[in-house]
Design a protein around this motif. Structure first.
Motif, PDB file in Angstrom:
ATOM      1  N   LYS A  74       0.831  -1.201   0.000  1.00 46.89           N
ATOM      2  CA  LYS A  74       0.000   0.000   0.000  1.00 46.89           C
ATOM      3  C   LYS A  74       0.865   1.250   0.000  1.00 46.89           C
ATOM      4  O   LYS A  74       1.912   1.294   0.644  1.00 46.89           O
ATOM      5  N   LYS A  75       0.396   2.255  -0.736  1.00 47.34           N
ATOM      6  CA  LYS A  75       0.979   3.587  -0.703  1.00 47.34           C
ATOM      7  C   LYS A  75      -0.156   4.571  -0.447  1.00 47.34           C
ATOM      8  O   LYS A  75      -1.097   4.654  -1.240  1.00 47.34           O
ATOM      9  N   CYS A  76      -0.095   5.264   0.675  1.00 50.17           N
ATOM     10  CA  CYS A  76      -1.169   6.200   1.021  1.00 50.17           C
ATOM     11  C   CYS A  76      -1.258   7.316  -0.023  1.00 50.17           C
ATOM     12  O   CYS A  76      -0.245   7.734  -0.593  1.00 50.17           O
ATOM     13  N   VAL A  80       0.700  11.722   0.971  1.00 47.76           N
ATOM     14  CA  VAL A  80       1.958  11.589   1.705  1.00 47.76           C
ATOM     15  C   VAL A  80       2.642  12.950   1.740  1.00 47.76           C
ATOM     16  O   VAL A  80       2.960  13.527   0.696  1.00 47.76           O
ATOM     17  N   GLU A 129       8.419  11.609   2.623  1.00 49.33           N
ATOM     18  CA  GLU A 129       8.922  10.237   2.612  1.00 49.33           C
ATOM     19  C   GLU A 129      10.287  10.174   3.288  1.00 49.33           C
ATOM     20  O   GLU A 129      11.155  11.002   3.025  1.00 49.33           O
ATOM     21  N   GLU A 173      -0.578  -4.202   7.466  1.00 41.26           N
ATOM     22  CA  GLU A 173       0.099  -2.926   7.234  1.00 41.26           C
ATOM     23  C   GLU A 173       0.495  -2.330   8.573  1.00 41.26           C
ATOM     24  O   GLU A 173      -0.164  -2.563   9.591  1.00 41.26           O
ATOM     25  N   SER A 185       5.477   2.048   3.863  1.00 40.11           N
ATOM     26  CA  SER A 185       5.088   1.506   2.560  1.00 40.11           C
ATOM     27  C   SER A 185       6.137   0.508   2.083  1.00 40.11           C
ATOM     28  O   SER A 185       7.284   0.876   1.814  1.00 40.11           O
ATOM     29  N   THR A 219       7.644   1.179  -1.591  1.00 39.27           N
ATOM     30  CA  THR A 219       8.730   2.126  -1.840  1.00 39.27           C
ATOM     31  C   THR A 219       9.814   2.079  -0.773  1.00 39.27           C
ATOM     32  O   THR A 219      10.788   2.826  -0.844  1.00 39.27           O
ATOM     33  N   THR A 257       9.646   3.119   2.327  1.00 43.14           N
ATOM     34  CA  THR A 257       9.701   4.444   2.938  1.00 43.14           C
ATOM     35  C   THR A 257       8.758   4.514   4.124  1.00 43.14           C
ATOM     36  O   THR A 257       7.723   3.849   4.160  1.00 43.14           O
ATOM     37  N   ASP A 312       6.310   6.947   5.537  1.00 41.59           N
ATOM     38  CA  ASP A 312       5.605   8.090   4.962  1.00 41.59           C
ATOM     39  C   ASP A 312       4.826   8.868   6.026  1.00 41.59           C
ATOM     40  O   ASP A 312       3.998   8.299   6.746  1.00 41.59           O
TER      41      ASP A 312
END
Length: 359
Positions: A153-155, A158, A161, A226, A245, A248, A250, A252
């Motif tokens: 998942k990527k919010c 953001v 990062e 998550e 995440s 990536t 990262t 975030d």
């Protein structure tokens, strides 16, 4: 034809539930996996037998409320007996369900028991025979019908990062003497080593992305969990709410912290920690990831097993890094889901963990 005596005492089957939906009554038979719309008379008949009573006494109770002939009442009772909605006290399924309900209610599992009654005898694949082969065919069938790319998942919003090293590099560089305690560096190492991608497994099916491997075991490599960090006072890390995440690698920054009173309600369980928390980790589950692979009614159980493995890994790794760890399931799911901006039907808050430095 059922031979009834007016003195016969009947009971409502313990697996029956009655609900009022969309201007009509609905009868749910958990043990036989059936759902039917029923009229008001049937609901009334069921209700008078809910704690067990004779046919004669039950008819007298109903006839005081509505105009119904005895013959019609008997006809309804016979039909309900035939469908095992009404039963005598010796009915084995009824007795078993009663026992389960009684035991589970002692633990406060009143809602969970209905799910168990509905799914306990689901016909799972037998992997000692041909289950493995059937499972492969099922996955190929799923892949032909719909894509399977949900691996992380990527919010959407953001703010910042923070790039974090991969779990494999972090684990290589850790040693038994690594006891720096809680700071920005160690908390990012913890989040990456738990929620980051260790390696991938190549998948050749069309429409299906490679599977990911992490330090936590997860059924079918689905990894539905998550990780979110609520930072209150970790050194050299801006206060706020973060999401790790794995897509990536990262950490975030996604939101500001709420007011202090929020934490007293949302993290009532983790706040019982024997130290002053500097942060909280929240573990959520993205249900779709498991549901794609495991399309049976007990799939929901596996998300808790997934979280359990993660909690133990956080405890071991956190202590190794010199942190104090206190997991507790006593969190307000709705409050946390609201501030994270997640839909509880798609991603639900499961566990809270208090993180501390010095006691």
């Amino acid at each position: 034809m059922i031979n009834l005596n007016l003195e016969d005492k009947l009971y409502l089957n313990a697996g029956i539930r009655v609900k009022f939906n969309d201007d009509s009554w609905e009868l749910i038979d958990l043990l036989n996996k059936k759902r039917n719309k029923v009229n008001t008379l049937i609901v009334m008949v069921i209700s008078v037998f809910s704690h067990g009573d004779s046919i004669d006494k039950s008819y007298k109770m109903i006839s005081q409320k509505i105009n119904v002939e005895l013959s019609e009442f008997i006809s309804v009772v016979e039909n309900l007996l035939h469908r095992e909605i009404l039963i005598d006290k010796k009915n084995s399924n009824h007795l078993w369900a009663l026992e389960v309900i009684e035991e589970w209610s002692k633990k406060g599992w009143d809602k969970a028991v209905d799910y168990h009654l509905l799914t306990y005898d689901y016909p799972f694949l037998d992997y000692k025979k041909d289950g493995q082969l059937k499972d492969v065919f099922l996955m190929e069938e799923y892949a032909e019908k719909e894509v399977d790319h949900n691996r992380g998942k990527k919010c959407e919003k953001v703010r910042k990062e923070i790039k974090v090293d991969s779990p494999i590099n972090i684990l290589k560089n850790l040693s038994v003497s690594y006891k720096d305690g809680l700071n920005a560096d160690t908390i990012t190492k913890l989040m990456s080593s738990i929620f980051g991608v260790l390696r991938k497994k190549r998948i050749t099916w069309e429409n299906v992305s490679d599977l990911v491997k992490k330090t936590n075991p997860s059924g079918g490599s689905r990894h539905p969990s998550e990780g979110y960090l609520f930072n209150l006072s970790i050194d050299n890390l801006e206060k706020g709410i973060y999401h790790f995440s794995s897509l990536t690698s990262t950490l975030d920054f996604i939101n500001d912290l709420p007011e202090e009173d929020y934490f007293k309600k949302a993290f009532a369980g983790p706040l019982r920690a024997p130290f002053t928390p500097n942060a909280f980790i929240v573990i959520t589950s993205v249900f779709e990831r498991n549901m794609y692979r495991y399309r049976e009614p007990r799939t929901f159980r596996t998300v808790f097993m997934d979280v359990g493995h993660i909690v133990e890994n956080i405890s071991k790794t956190g202590n190794f890094l010199g942190m104090h760890i206190y997991p507790h399931q006593g969190i307000d799911d709705e409050m946390i889901e609201n501030i994270l901006g997640i839909n509880y039907l798609e991603e639900g808050a499961i566990m809270g963990i208090a993180i501390g430095g010095e006691k």
